[in-house]
Design a protein around this motif. Sequence first.
Motif, mmCIF file in Angstrom:
data_model
loop_
_atom_site.group_PDB
_atom_site.id
_atom_site.type_symbol
_atom_site.label_atom_id
_atom_site.label_comp_id
_atom_site.label_asym_id
_atom_site.label_seq_id
_atom_site.Cartn_x
_atom_site.Cartn_y
_atom_site.Cartn_z
ATOM 1 N N SER A 15 -0.222 2.072 -2.554
ATOM 2 C CA SER A 15 0.217 0.889 -3.322
ATOM 3 C C SER A 15 1.728 0.910 -3.517
ATOM 4 O O SER A 15 2.388 -0.132 -3.423
ATOM 5 N N ASP A 38 -7.983 -3.376 -2.416
ATOM 6 C CA ASP A 38 -8.689 -2.324 -3.156
ATOM 7 C C ASP A 38 -9.425 -2.932 -4.350
ATOM 8 O O ASP A 38 -8.805 -3.263 -5.355
ATOM 9 N N ASP A 102 -2.790 -3.263 1.346
ATOM 10 C CA ASP A 102 -2.931 -2.029 0.567
ATOM 11 C C ASP A 102 -4.432 -1.686 0.534
ATOM 12 O O ASP A 102 -5.198 -2.320 -0.177
HETATM 13 MG MG LIG Z 1 -3.600 2.165 -4.472
#
Ligand SMILES: [Mg+2]
Length: 268
Positions: A15, A38, A102
Amino acid sequence: MYYVLIVGPAGSGKSTLTSSLAEWIESYGMSVARVNFDPAAETLPYVPDVDVRRYIKARDLMIRKGLGPNSALVASVDMLANYVNDIRREIDEIRANYAIVDMPGQLEIIAFRRLGPIIVSELVRGYKAASVFLVDARLASSPSSAFSMLLLALSTLYRLKLPQIIAVNKIDLVISIAPTRGTPKAAMEELFLFKILSDEFSCMEAGVKSMFINSDVSVDICNTLREVYSDAVPISAKERVGIDGLYGLIQRVVAGGENFLTEEPGGF
Ligand SMILES: [Mg+2]
Ligand SMILES: Nc1nc2c(ncn2[C@@H]2O[C@H](COP(=O)(O)OP(=O)(O)OP(=O)(O)O)[C@@H](O)[C@H]2O)c(=O)[nH]1
């Protein structure tokens, strides 16, 4: 548009890198879609342009179905398969030069379960894409951890089937990155992972140093890794060091080294 998927073990800095790579690319006048893929993310160091939590949140599944954190993440990534087309559409609509994705914290769920690679190939279908595999620099220094991280990257490559760049992150934790006292280059000399991949270092020595496994096996693995990976790039996502080198490799993989804007002016 080019896709860059940020993958790696839990806590390796995916991230943080999504944030710093996006900012770096934008500072050169190109546009970026930041995609949080995510479903278990609680807080993010960037504001996502597209966020899978709009469709599925791992925490909701924990509460609704009484699942533990791992099974909630497994179930939520499996459920994302139903929404890949919606997510793709959202990303397309941004019409950015790059989509930086991500990926979920647990590498296993995206790389080693049945649906993960199917979701990934569906997400990037029709676009040039590369993955950046993050290794924590603290796991790149000893022979045994360096070999195991490279083998993990290799097995991820087998599953995701996307061109892969290895980035050794958090180098600020293992070397001084103050301008007067060292550069990312210094990481290469200190961390065993770079020696495994460097022709300046003999695989014979790498094999002997790894000890636990028969040294001939380690020498063979070292040679194999060199055939697959020509290089790895040292970075600090947090301190924003080495991002230019990483971008150069990404560009080489997805655009043959050409600057995106000069190659495809419309962004598509
Ligand atoms: Mg992450
Ligand atoms: N020192 C240092 N810390 C870093 C660096 N990159 C990330 N971190 C820290 O490592 C921790 C994890 O970073 P994240 O970016 O959340 O890692 P992640 O891979 O997205 O984590 P999960 O999604 O939970 O698997 C945070 O505390 C970050 O601040 C770095 O280059 N240097």
